[in-house]
Every structure is written in C-alpha cells, then in structure tokens.
Design an enzyme around this catalytic site. Structure first.
Site, PDB file in Angstrom:
ATOM      1  N   ASP A 260     -13.305   5.269   1.309  1.00  0.00           N
ATOM      2  CA  ASP A 260     -11.865   5.282   1.563  1.00  0.00           C
ATOM      3  C   ASP A 260     -11.334   6.708   1.577  1.00  0.00           C
ATOM      4  O   ASP A 260     -11.137   7.319   0.531  1.00  0.00           O
ATOM      5  CB  ASP A 260     -11.169   4.443   0.471  1.00  0.00           C
ATOM      6  CG  ASP A 260      -9.644   4.380   0.651  1.00  0.00           C
ATOM      7  OD1 ASP A 260      -9.118   5.034   1.573  1.00  0.00           O
ATOM      8  OD2 ASP A 260      -8.992   3.664  -0.136  1.00  0.00           O
TER       9      ASP A 260
ATOM     10  N   GLU B 181      -7.338   0.629  -4.213  1.00  0.00           N
ATOM     11  CA  GLU B 181      -7.321   0.543  -2.748  1.00  0.00           C
ATOM     12  C   GLU B 181      -8.660   0.096  -2.157  1.00  0.00           C
ATOM     13  O   GLU B 181      -8.684  -0.841  -1.347  1.00  0.00           O
ATOM     14  CB  GLU B 181      -6.865   1.880  -2.162  1.00  0.00           C
ATOM     15  CG  GLU B 181      -5.359   2.069  -2.340  1.00  0.00           C
ATOM     16  CD  GLU B 181      -4.909   3.520  -2.356  1.00  0.00           C
ATOM     17  OE1 GLU B 181      -5.701   4.401  -1.975  1.00  0.00           O
ATOM     18  OE2 GLU B 181      -3.757   3.772  -2.754  1.00  0.00           O
TER      19      GLU B 181
ATOM     20  N   LYS C 262       2.713  11.403  -3.307  1.00  0.00           N
ATOM     21  CA  LYS C 262       1.684  10.714  -4.083  1.00  0.00           C
ATOM     22  C   LYS C 262       0.750  11.694  -4.786  1.00  0.00           C
ATOM     23  O   LYS C 262       0.218  11.411  -5.845  1.00  0.00           O
ATOM     24  CB  LYS C 262       0.878   9.818  -3.130  1.00  0.00           C
ATOM     25  CG  LYS C 262      -0.104   8.896  -3.817  1.00  0.00           C
ATOM     26  CD  LYS C 262      -0.674   7.945  -2.791  1.00  0.00           C
ATOM     27  CE  LYS C 262      -1.725   7.021  -3.367  1.00  0.00           C
ATOM     28  NZ  LYS C 262      -2.235   6.112  -2.331  1.00  0.00           N
TER      29      LYS C 262
ATOM     30  N   ASP D 186       0.876  -1.166   0.000  1.00  0.00           N
ATOM     31  CA  ASP D 186       0.000   0.000   0.000  1.00  0.00           C
ATOM     32  C   ASP D 186       0.920   1.225   0.000  1.00  0.00           C
ATOM     33  O   ASP D 186       1.526   1.559   1.015  1.00  0.00           O
ATOM     34  CB  ASP D 186      -0.890  -0.041   1.251  1.00  0.00           C
ATOM     35  CG  ASP D 186      -1.723   1.218   1.437  1.00  0.00           C
ATOM     36  OD1 ASP D 186      -1.664   2.116   0.562  1.00  0.00           O
ATOM     37  OD2 ASP D 186      -2.437   1.310   2.460  1.00  0.00           O
TER      38      ASP D 186
END
Lengths: 210, 605, 131
Positions: free
Chosen positions: B191, B169, B70, B9
């Site tokens: 999420d 994810e 990211k 992850d």
C-alpha cells in the site's frame, strides 16, 4: 493418565456442557472468566502436549468467530467488556499453544504447581558452550561475517529442533511413569537450553533485519 | 435493515466514503458526484474551502492552504522538522511539543483540520443518502502508532462522528479483495498512498482474515515521489537562474503541482514535456523527462519499501514464494516503476483488479456492514503494528507487548517503589522497534498515584497494557499487596487531552452555526441566480400576461434580491426571494410560464 | 522510570569488562546463567593473600544484568574472600533500584561472585593438597 486432566465447564446460563470455557454454543452466551479458565479449556482441547495443529486452528476460528468484539458493537457495556477480555484470552491461548516451545513451557507451569525440583538445570558444560558461542557471535557481528552468521544460525536452529523433538516423547513418558520428577527435570533442562539458544538466535535475527 | 455504518478512507491526498447497500459495497453518491474529495483545505475569511474548491487557492494563496495534513497527525514538532521545511504553510510548536498550523491570526491542530475534511465527507454523504448518520469506520495506515490512531479518532469525534472502529488500510483492502476473489492463503498488501507506505501480510483461512505481520513507513508515499521531482525541477531552474528564490510559497506550489502532473503523465507514456510557469518572475522553463529517468530517481524510495517487505516476511516466518498473491493499494501504485519494482521483488505480477483508489474505503464499508450486524461471514484479526513498552534502565526500551501480537491483547508488568513511603511512580510509555527509547515514539507519561505508603521495593504495582480491537492502548494499574487500584494520569505526548477536545468541539459548534448560515447563503444565492434566469427566459410571456405595474414590481424586487445577495444574512435573502416568488406567481400561473417556473420552484422549494 | 543514576552509569559505562587467564592459580572464574531469559554472565576475581585485588566480567544479557555484574566487580575489589562471600543480591537491588522483573539479574550477579570464589578455593585447595 495426565496429571492435569482436562477440566469440565458448564454454561452459567443454560447449564450445557461447554466446549470452550469462554462461550456457550448452545445458548450463544459469553461466559465469565474464572481462575479455572486456562488456555486449553479456552480453546476446548485437552491439556496435553500433543496438539493437532489443524484442530487447534479449527477450534480457534470457530470460537473467535463468536467472541470477537466486532460482533458485540450494539451489546451491553458488560458484554462488550467480556468479549474484549475473552478474545484477549483466546488470542493468548492460541499464540501460546501453537508454538511447541511456549506450549511446553505453559504445560510445565500447569503441571509443576506443586512439584519441587531444580528448575535451573542444564546439560553439562552447556553454559560454557553458550558463553563461547556468544563470544564468537560478538566477533562475527563486529567483522560483519555474514557467512559465519548464516552457518551459526543453521547450527543453532538444528539444535533447537532436536531439543523440541525431544519434548513430545518426554511428555508422553510423563503421563506413564510413577515418579514424574526425573522426567520433569529432563523436560525443564530441554526448555532451559532452548531459551539460551533462542537468545542467541534473536541476536542473529536482529542483526539480519537492521 | 441494519443501521448505517459508513467506511471512510481519510487519505493524505484524497478522502472518500463508501457504504454497503442492496447492491453491495460502493462509493457513496452517483458516479458523476461521488463522495470523494481531495484532502485539501483553504481558509477564506472565517470559513473553510474544502476539497476541489480549495485546489486553486493552493497556488493563489499558499499560506492559507493546507494539504497532506495526515502527515502531521499525532506527531511532535521536533520529529517533523524536516517535513515542515518542505511545507508552504506555517507549522508552529504548540503545547507539549504538539504542532499547530498557523493561518493568519488563527492556528489549528492537525486533528481539527482533518475533522474539517471528515465533516465535509459526512455532509456530502448525508446529502446523498438523504439521512443523517454518525457511525463510521475510519481507516489508518497499518504502521500508524498509538498517537496517530488516537489523533484520527479525535478528528472523527470533533467532526461529530462516532468512530466505531479504526482499521488498517491494507487490511481493509484485503477484505475487499479477499471477499471479492474468495482467495485463500497468504496475501501481501503493498500500500503506497499519498504519504504513507504499508506492507501487510495476511493469512486468509476459512472466514478468517488474519494479519500475520505488518511493517511500513509513515513518512513515505506519493508526496515523496513529488518531492523527488520538485528537487529535480529546482536543480534545473537554478542552473539557468542561479539567483531565483525557490522558497517563495507560490513558486513551491507551482513546482509541486507540475510534479504531480509529470508523475501522472509518465504513468501512461514513456516521456513527457513539462513547463514550469512562474509568470511573476517572467520564467517559462520547458524540459523533457522520460519514464526511465523517473525510475532511476525513484529507486532509493522503492528500496525503502522493499526493506519493509523483507522485514514483514521475516516477522511472519515466510518466504517470498509462500505469498499467493500481491495486492496493490494506493494511488502511487499506478506509477509503472512501482509496479515493476513490486513484480521484481516478489517474483510475481501484482494483482490490480480493484481500483487502488477506492479499495480501502470499500473494505472499510464492508467492515462497517459487519459491525452493524449486516453479515458475519468473515472475521478480521489484526495485530499490534509496533511494540509497546516502557523506558527502563538508562533509556533502554523494554517491550511489554511485542509487534504482531493479535488484537485485542493484554500484558502486564510489575513495578515497585525506590524510596520508603513513596506513593507515586512515573512510567514513560513508548512505542517502536528500536532498543533505545530515543529512537521510539513517546506515547506519554503515566503517573501512578495512590500507592499505599510502604517500605521501598515492597509495593508490587501491576501495570496492565491493553490494546483493544482498534489498536488503541489503555493502561491500568493495581497494587497487589494492598489490593488497591492505583490511579493513572495520562499525559499524552503527541495527542490532545479530553479537555482540549471538548474545547475544540465547543468552538466548532459555535462555528457550525456560522457555517450553516454560510452554506444556506450560498444555496439561496444560487437559487436567486436560477430564478433570475427563469424570469429573463420568460420575459416575453410576462409582457403578454402581466400588467406593467406587475412587471415593474418584479424588476424592483429583483434589485432588492440582488442587494441582499451581497450581504451575508441568509434569512433575509430567503425572505426577499420568497417575496419575489409571490410577485412572479401570476406569471407562473399562466399556461406558458408554468412549465418553466414549476421547474424553478422545484429547485427552490 | 526513575532509575537511579548509578544504574544508568553502570549500564552506559560498565567497569572492569574483560577477562583474566582462567588457568592462573590466583584467578577464580564463575560462569552462571539465567534460564528465564538466556543471559550468561562470567565473573572473575584475582586473589592475593585472601584479598581480592582485581575483578573482571563479561555479560551477555540485558542492561540490568550488565549493571549488576559491573557493580559486583566494583564491590568485590579490595574485599577479603569472606567479605565478598557475604554480598547479597538484595544489596545490589537496593543500590541499583532494580524493578521486580529484573531481580533475577542481581541473583545472577550474587551467584557469579560465589561461583568465582568457590572456583578459586577448589583450585587452590587441590593445589595445596597436591603440593
């Protein structure tokens, strides 16, 4: 009998009769994709309009669980490619056949390969009505008339349902008449009308989500 | 025993790795030292500090430290303008509108920086597993577009990983959750991570995990919650100190760090007191914030997530009442206001049994296990998150593959020439849901060459868009009249070309040699410290069993080792350390010293 | 995509959008649709002494359909009925550089012109017959 009878495929490897033209469950091997592979044979169901949704779902799951690229990570590049292609075709087949409108449209394209008829046919005064509805929709969108939009959506959806429920009897009739042209024309008319209605519904839906 | 494919992850704030072993899926490493690091980097000379060791540098040396990389992955300079202003490190425009992060004299692509985090994860995992591996499943936000996915895969490549699959994810979380609970029906995964928000709706049916709709916002997450708090702090500071320079990097880092602390504190209490310490400005600013106030501040952010939820439900053709369970994923869902909001929106209490930090990595590891052939009792079917298409007519976007199409997918479109004897066509590829290309992401320009010269409008070039099981797009073209394959040249808008990746990998290989030396140096320095400690501990024994000469030689050699510790050659240090080992052997051989020195030698073989 | 500037121009600023009174004897109305995509196009002409003096359209459809009908209204203006009758969809394709997937839009525009003219003719022929 149906004009397009369900095709029969046998395994390239072991020669067993195939359930799906994409995979042999007898010797667990991927099959190459040919011109003959259509959506019905990919899912292993007979090519008719009357499809049992549960059976469709079951077949899809069963076949997808063998074809999916996830299960071919360590296979030869050729098998990997075949698995991607077969899974793509299976997905397309499933998406098309589970939707009655797309299914009817696809079935028509299979049945009408060699039949000539007026493919732009519409119910009388239908076009004028669609034009008026589009204009009304313009007005509602401009005035943010949420209630009007909601009502129009309901009306259109009901008409869509009506047209769709006419598909099954027509397809059944198609299989029993000598001269299928008139039935085909009626089917085509319904499908054409559905596309216009869908266009209107799409405009309303886009408005709702923005 | 199947081969090892780990799940990683790669998060905005934390990155972690998991693996399926005999006991099932778990985070790699012992509980006290899990394979989990903050996604932080700091440049120290020519080497990277990664994770926890970079944390203190965030404040001490903000211009050399990078967080939330990211958010920059696969993005263009222009579209990042707003975010760049918020960042204390320097982001500059590079070739083809790409971004690079400037640190001192060097600059790095986000892919390279992510690869540094991935390398550290890989290295840590290899240490714990006591074997090298290459294959990994890496997760990305479901709403990542093609450029962001490509960037993630490239980061993996640069880190020396074979990225066998990229999965979403929320889907990974659904696998972990669904297999755990043996659930069937529609499940919504909400999420909210550090920098991104995803909502995915899955249908769990038999052994199938089928994503039916997904939506999200790749610029919304815990970072934004922090930002809301930072804005509040800034306002409060300016009221008291109107002339304060808030743009100062270390000041920004202090505010950001405090924001994080306040957010965490308010997760478990109804109010908290915080102090903004700016020692170089002589400021110690104390205030109280209640959870109630935070909730109000967060309302607009939450509203954006619920708009995405509505869109996903509508795409799936479902009502809220059709959802059997709502699963929360991502650290930001620990904020009580988020939970309450989700509960109010869906009309049911969300499921929180699985650790929202770990569930994504666990799911990725389970998928890795399946890919390695370790199990085949479930199948994940994901979808294209955003429509893919081309620019047509006056900048309008014409969709070729629509959103929520099951993967793998393929569609084609026919193009032709506009001028007689034209042998090439340019096609602009976009991804998005809006009507005009200016509101969509440009993925690149495709130049079709090798079209046989014909009269305008005569060639029929069929361009096929293929999206594979990783959600990655490839395009091929075929001229139907002549039967010739048209060549395609891809110019990625926001990604790296193969040549650029190769160059980075080559450079990082050179660095790798250097990095290896540095890692060894650190290890030997630590060993030396331990050996010194052992000698001091046993000096009494030494005085009994060794001659004065022997003791003197040991002392001398200890000085030599101390000297070499300050240089940066690991091999010399090792040699001197070995010499010291030889000199202390008689001490080790004595019964009294043996136990201690044996232990030391085990630590330093 | 290298679309011609003309098409972009017609799409961004369609000419002659609107309508005439369809009961006006000088007006011919053509209403056509494309079942492939659900586009609907209305094109009207105003005729004086067999010359088309003005034209209006309203199209619900994609950019290519709008551009095609916009171009069609420009072209028929000032032409005689017979000249307008001879306009081919391929000319529209060429002028606007339409891609193959959008050729049906030009067919729609040609059909609309023909439908408008035939409406005008039928209306006026019957009038003359009655009168």
């Amino acid at each position: 009998m149906s004009e397009v009878s369900s095709k029969s495929f046998s395994c390239e490897g072991c020669g067993a009769k195939l359930v799906s033209c994409l995979f042999c469950f007898d010797c667990s091997s991927l099959q190459s994709i040919s011109e003959e592979s259509d959506y019905f044979s990919a899912l292993g169901i007979s090519s008719e309009f009357d499809v049992d949704p549960d059976l469709l779902e079951e077949k899809f799951q069963h076949i997808a669980s063998e074809l999916h690229p996830d299960f071919y990570l360590n296979s030869t590049p050729q098998e990997k490619r075949l698995s991607e292609r077969a899974s793509t075709l299976l997905n397309q087949a499933y998406d098309t056949l589970k939707d009655p409108f797309k299914r009817a449209d696809y079935l028509m394209s299979l049945k009408c390969k060699n039949v000539k008829w007026n493919d732009r046919v519409l119910p009388p005064t239908f076009l004028q009505e669609m034009f008026t509805l589009q204009e009304e929709l313009d007005e509602m969108l401009e005035n943010q008339d949420q209630q009007g939009l909601l009502k129009m959506r309901e009306v259109l959806e009901n008409r869509f349902q009506d047209l769709e429920s006419g598909l099954l009897p027509s397809f059944r009739m198609l299989d029993s008449v000598e001269e299928p042209e008139t039935v085909l024309e009626k089917l085509q008319m319904n499908l054409n009308a559905e596309r216009y209605l869908r266009r209107l519904l799409d405009r309303i839906k886009i408005e709702e989500t923005t | 025993m199947s081969e090892t494919i780990i799940g990683i992850d790669l998060g905005t704030t934390n990155s972690l790795a998991a693996l399926v072993n005999e006991d099932g899926p778990e985070i790699i490493g012992p509980p006290e030292d899990p394979c989990m690091i903050p996604s932080l980097l700091s440049r120290n000379g020519s080497r990277w500090l990664v994770g926890e060791e970079a944390r203190e540098h965030l404040i001490a040396s903000p211009a050399n430290s990078v967080y939330s990389v990211k958010r920059l992955m696969g993005r263009g300079f222009e579209e990042l303008e707003e975010e760049i202003r918020e960042l204390p490190y320097q982001v500059e425009e590079a070739q083809r509108k790409l971004v690079k992060i400037r640190i001192g004299e060097e600059s790095f692509t986000p892919q390279e920086l992510s690869s540094v985090i991935l390398s550290r994860i890989k290295q840590k995992a290899e240490t714990h597993l006591e074997k090298p591996f290459e294959k990994a499943v890496i997760t990305v936000p479901a709403y990542f577009d093609d450029a962001q996915r490509q960037a993630t895969r490239d980061a993996g490549k640069i880190a020396g990983l074979d990225v066998v699959r990229i999965i979403n994810e929320p889907t990974a979380a659904a696998i972990a959750y669904g297999l755990d609970e043996k659930k069937q029906g529609y499940v919504a995964v909400y999420d909210l991570g550090g920098g991104t928000f995803d909502i995915s709706i899955l249908e769990l049916k038999g052994k199938l995990f089928k994503v039916v709709a997904t939506h999200g916002d790749t610029r919304l997450g815990g970072d934004d919650i922090d930002r809301v708090l930072v804005n509040l702090f800034q306002k409060s500071l300016l009221e008291q100190y109107p002339d304060l320079d808030l743009e100062d990097p270390s000041c920004r880092q202090v505010l950001r760090k405090t924001a994080e602390e306040v957010k965490i504190a308010l997760s478990s209490s109804i109010e908290t007191e915080y102090t903004l310490e700016l020692p170089d400005k002589g400021i110690s600013h104390k205030r109280i914030l209640t959870a109630e106030e935070l909730n109000l501040l967060l309302e607009p952010l939450l509203k954006r997530t619920f708009e995405s939820c509505s869109k996903a439900l509508s795409d799936a053709g479902l009502k809220k009442s059709d959802i059997e369970e709502v699963v929360l994923v991502g650290g930001s869902t620990l904020v009580p206001a988020v939970r309450k909001g989700v509960e109010a929106f869906f009309g049911r209490a969300p499921h929180v049994a699985i650790d929202p930090y770990k569930v994504v990595a666990i799911g990725a590891a389970i998928q890795g296990h399946l890919l390695a052939g370790g199990r085949r009792d479930f199948l994940l079917l994901d979808v294209v998150p955003l429509a893919l298409g081309i620019e047509t007519l006056g900048g309008t976007f014409s969709k070729v593959i629509t959103a929520n199409t099951s993967l793998p997918a393929e569609e084609s479109e026919v193009f032709t020439t506009h001028v007689d004897q034209q042998t090439s066509i340019e096609i602009n590829i976009y991804q998005g849901e809006r009507e005009l290309v200016q509101d969509c992401r440009s993925l690149g320009q495709f130049k079709l060459r090798g079209i046989p010269p014909m009269k305008a409008g005569f060639p029929l070039v069929e361009v096929s868009f293929k999206v594979d099981s990783n959600g990655l797009l490839t395009v091929s073209a075929f001229e139907k009249r002549s039967g010739t394959e048209a060549q395609i040249e891809v110019i990625p808008s926001h990604g790296l070309t193969q040549m650029e990746i190769d160059a980075i990998m080559e450079a990082s290989f050179e660095h790798a040699v250097d990095d290896f030396n540095r890692r060894q140096l650190i290890e030997f320095q630590q060993s030396a410290e331990r050996v010194f400690k052992g000698i001091e501990l046993n000096w009494k024994v030494a005085e009994e069993v060794l001659s004065e000469n022997q003791r003197l030689s040991i002392r001398k050699q200890m000085d030599v080792v101390k000297q070499t510790m300050t240089t940066d050659d690991a091999q010399i240090l090792k040699a001197e350390l070995d010499n010291l080992g030889d000199l202390t052997r008689p001490l080790a051989d004595s019964a009294m010293g043996r136990a201690v020195l044996e232990e030391l030698q085990q630590q330093n073989p | 995509m290298a679309y011609s500037d003309k098409v972009i121009d017609h799409y961004n600023e369609p000419r002659n959008v609107g309508s005439f009174d369809k009961n006006d004897d000088a007006v011919g109305t053509g209403l056509v649709g494309a079942p492939e995509c659900g586009d609907v196009m209305k094109l009207q002409i105003k005729v004086e002494n067999d010359q088309i003096v003005d034209a209006k359209f309203k199209t619900f459809g994609c950019g290519s359909a709008i551009a095609s009908s916009s171009l069609a209204t420009e072209w028929v203006k000032g032409k005689s009925i017979d000249e307008a009758m001879s306009i081919q969809n391929t000319e529209i394709v060429e002028e606007l550089s339409l891609p193959p997937v959008k050729i049906h839009c030009s067919v729609l525009a040609e059909d609309a012109i023909k439908a408008a003219i035939s409406d005008y003719k039928s209306r006026n022929n019957s009038e003359t017959a009655e009168g």
